[in-house]
Motif scaffolding. Sequence first.
Motif, mmCIF file in Angstrom:
data_model
loop_
_atom_site.group_PDB
_atom_site.id
_atom_site.type_symbol
_atom_site.label_atom_id
_atom_site.label_comp_id
_atom_site.label_asym_id
_atom_site.label_seq_id
_atom_site.Cartn_x
_atom_site.Cartn_y
_atom_site.Cartn_z
ATOM 1 N N ASP A 168 20.267 -125.559 -0.089
ATOM 2 C CA ASP A 168 19.383 -125.275 1.047
ATOM 3 C C ASP A 168 18.032 -125.962 0.927
ATOM 4 O O ASP A 168 17.196 -125.841 1.826
ATOM 5 C CB ASP A 168 19.205 -123.769 1.249
ATOM 6 N N SER A 169 17.814 -126.697 -0.154
ATOM 7 C CA SER A 169 16.601 -127.498 -0.299
ATOM 8 C C SER A 169 16.882 -128.991 -0.217
ATOM 9 O O SER A 169 15.956 -129.797 -0.307
ATOM 10 C CB SER A 169 15.914 -127.174 -1.639
ATOM 11 N N LEU A 170 18.141 -129.355 -0.061
ATOM 12 C CA LEU A 170 18.539 -130.756 0.047
ATOM 13 C C LEU A 170 18.962 -131.053 1.479
ATOM 14 O O LEU A 170 19.834 -130.362 2.025
ATOM 15 C CB LEU A 170 19.696 -131.053 -0.912
ATOM 16 N N PRO A 171 18.360 -132.061 2.133
ATOM 17 C CA PRO A 171 18.743 -132.381 3.514
ATOM 18 C C PRO A 171 20.245 -132.641 3.652
ATOM 19 O O PRO A 171 20.890 -133.188 2.748
ATOM 20 C CB PRO A 171 17.930 -133.644 3.814
ATOM 21 N N GLN A 172 20.769 -132.237 4.799
ATOM 22 C CA GLN A 172 22.203 -132.381 5.054
ATOM 23 C C GLN A 172 22.687 -133.810 4.871
ATOM 24 O O GLN A 172 23.782 -134.045 4.339
ATOM 25 C CB GLN A 172 22.514 -131.909 6.480
ATOM 26 N N VAL A 173 21.881 -134.775 5.287
ATOM 27 C CA VAL A 173 22.298 -136.166 5.226
ATOM 28 C C VAL A 173 22.530 -136.643 3.795
ATOM 29 O O VAL A 173 23.231 -137.631 3.572
ATOM 30 C CB VAL A 173 21.265 -137.065 5.955
ATOM 31 N N TYR A 174 21.994 -135.922 2.806
ATOM 32 C CA TYR A 174 22.171 -136.305 1.407
ATOM 33 C C TYR A 174 23.095 -135.361 0.655
ATOM 34 O O TYR A 174 23.152 -135.389 -0.572
ATOM 35 C CB TYR A 174 20.803 -136.378 0.709
ATOM 36 N N GLY A 175 23.822 -134.501 1.402
ATOM 37 C CA GLY A 175 24.814 -133.644 0.764
ATOM 38 C C GLY A 175 24.436 -132.187 0.659
ATOM 39 O O GLY A 175 25.183 -131.393 0.073
ATOM 40 N N GLY A 176 23.277 -131.798 1.210
ATOM 41 C CA GLY A 176 22.860 -130.405 1.173
ATOM 42 C C GLY A 176 23.087 -129.720 2.502
ATOM 43 O O GLY A 176 23.877 -130.179 3.334
ATOM 44 N N THR A 177 22.370 -128.622 2.721
ATOM 45 C CA THR A 177 22.521 -127.859 3.961
ATOM 46 C C THR A 177 21.218 -127.746 4.751
ATOM 47 O O THR A 177 21.189 -127.111 5.806
ATOM 48 C CB THR A 177 23.026 -126.429 3.647
ATOM 49 N N LEU A 178 20.139 -128.373 4.270
ATOM 50 C CA LEU A 178 18.848 -128.273 4.948
ATOM 51 C C LEU A 178 18.820 -129.171 6.186
ATOM 52 O O LEU A 178 19.034 -130.389 6.078
ATOM 53 C CB LEU A 178 17.716 -128.678 3.999
ATOM 54 N N PRO A 179 18.555 -128.607 7.382
ATOM 55 C CA PRO A 179 18.459 -129.429 8.595
ATOM 56 C C PRO A 179 17.114 -130.143 8.655
ATOM 57 O O PRO A 179 16.191 -129.705 9.338
ATOM 58 C CB PRO A 179 18.622 -128.402 9.716
ATOM 59 N N PHE A 180 17.012 -131.250 7.942
ATOM 60 C CA PHE A 180 15.745 -131.986 7.863
ATOM 61 C C PHE A 180 16.028 -133.474 7.870
ATOM 62 O O PHE A 180 16.943 -133.954 7.190
ATOM 63 C CB PHE A 180 14.999 -131.620 6.573
#
Length: 329
Positions: free
Chosen positions: A263-275
């Motif tokens: 939840d601290s890693l943007p979705q575009v890099y494999g996480g779930t943070l919408p950033f």
Amino acid sequence: MSSASDELNELKRSLQDKHLYTPPSSDTPASHDDATLLRFLRARKFDPVKAHKQFAATEAWRVKLDVLNLYATFDPDELESAKRFYPRWTGRRDKHGIPVYIFRLASLSGTLQKELNATPEERRYQRIVALWEFMSRFTLPLCSALPHSPLVPSSPDAPSPVTSSLPSPTSQPPVTATTSIIDLGGVSLGMMWSLRRHLQQASELATAHYPETLHTIAVVNAPSFFPTVWSWIKAWFDEGTRNKVHVLGADPGPVLLQLMDADSLPQVYGGTLPFTFEDEPVLDTPARELLGSDEIPRGPIVFVDGKVARPEGCPEPRYAPNGSAETST
């Protein structure tokens, strides 16, 4: 064998002899905190003589450029606009409480690149300084005040690369560096060449005057020509910084998730943070609670004594109906 604390004390004594450091008294803090002095020591492999030389050069540079006044009086709208051209905080932190910054170079194309090129080099330099002051005087102190789990030093006498060994007001070692994700997706060799001066200016300033504020640099979506680019730019960094650069390629998620929660890693890099890089910081729950807001105030700010403040000499901004700042006089 001397310890880090011995070298820190030696540096303090030498700086005090040259009137570059004032120790704390019963009613005033030290002129510079231990975390700052330790950054200069780490940058010079705990050689107090070399650390003194770099620190003295930085203090002279700050006086010459009038850094405190430059930041305090920086136009709020210009400061917010400048964040589009440099690494910016996501509002999140890694597993050790280190702020996570993102820089997507492909965004500096078209209209944005023309805007950058139209800005005089001296003003670009001043913008970088203002942004580094924002990082060092707001983002890092804020993250230091938030709950975090500092890295374990490699030896009893070696402070972690991102924290001081001495307690902060929160009884946690202060956070003194950032974790950065540099996204090279969609960048051509020609674009990299055209941005080389822009990137060099920021890199050399950080190395010279904000040493050891980069903890980890993860390069993602690196193109096939990256080795060529690295041969140009590696001279901009000292050896310690070069060793912090890790090229992760097009599937960085598994490695980045070792550094930070999903939840601290943007979705575009494999996480779930919408950033995305163009977004405003998405603060985590502890940061929102401490600030009492979902958003970071616009313009020059500092974080001191557990709260947000305007730097001394900064006019309090008013806000126009369109949300832009109008500086009061």
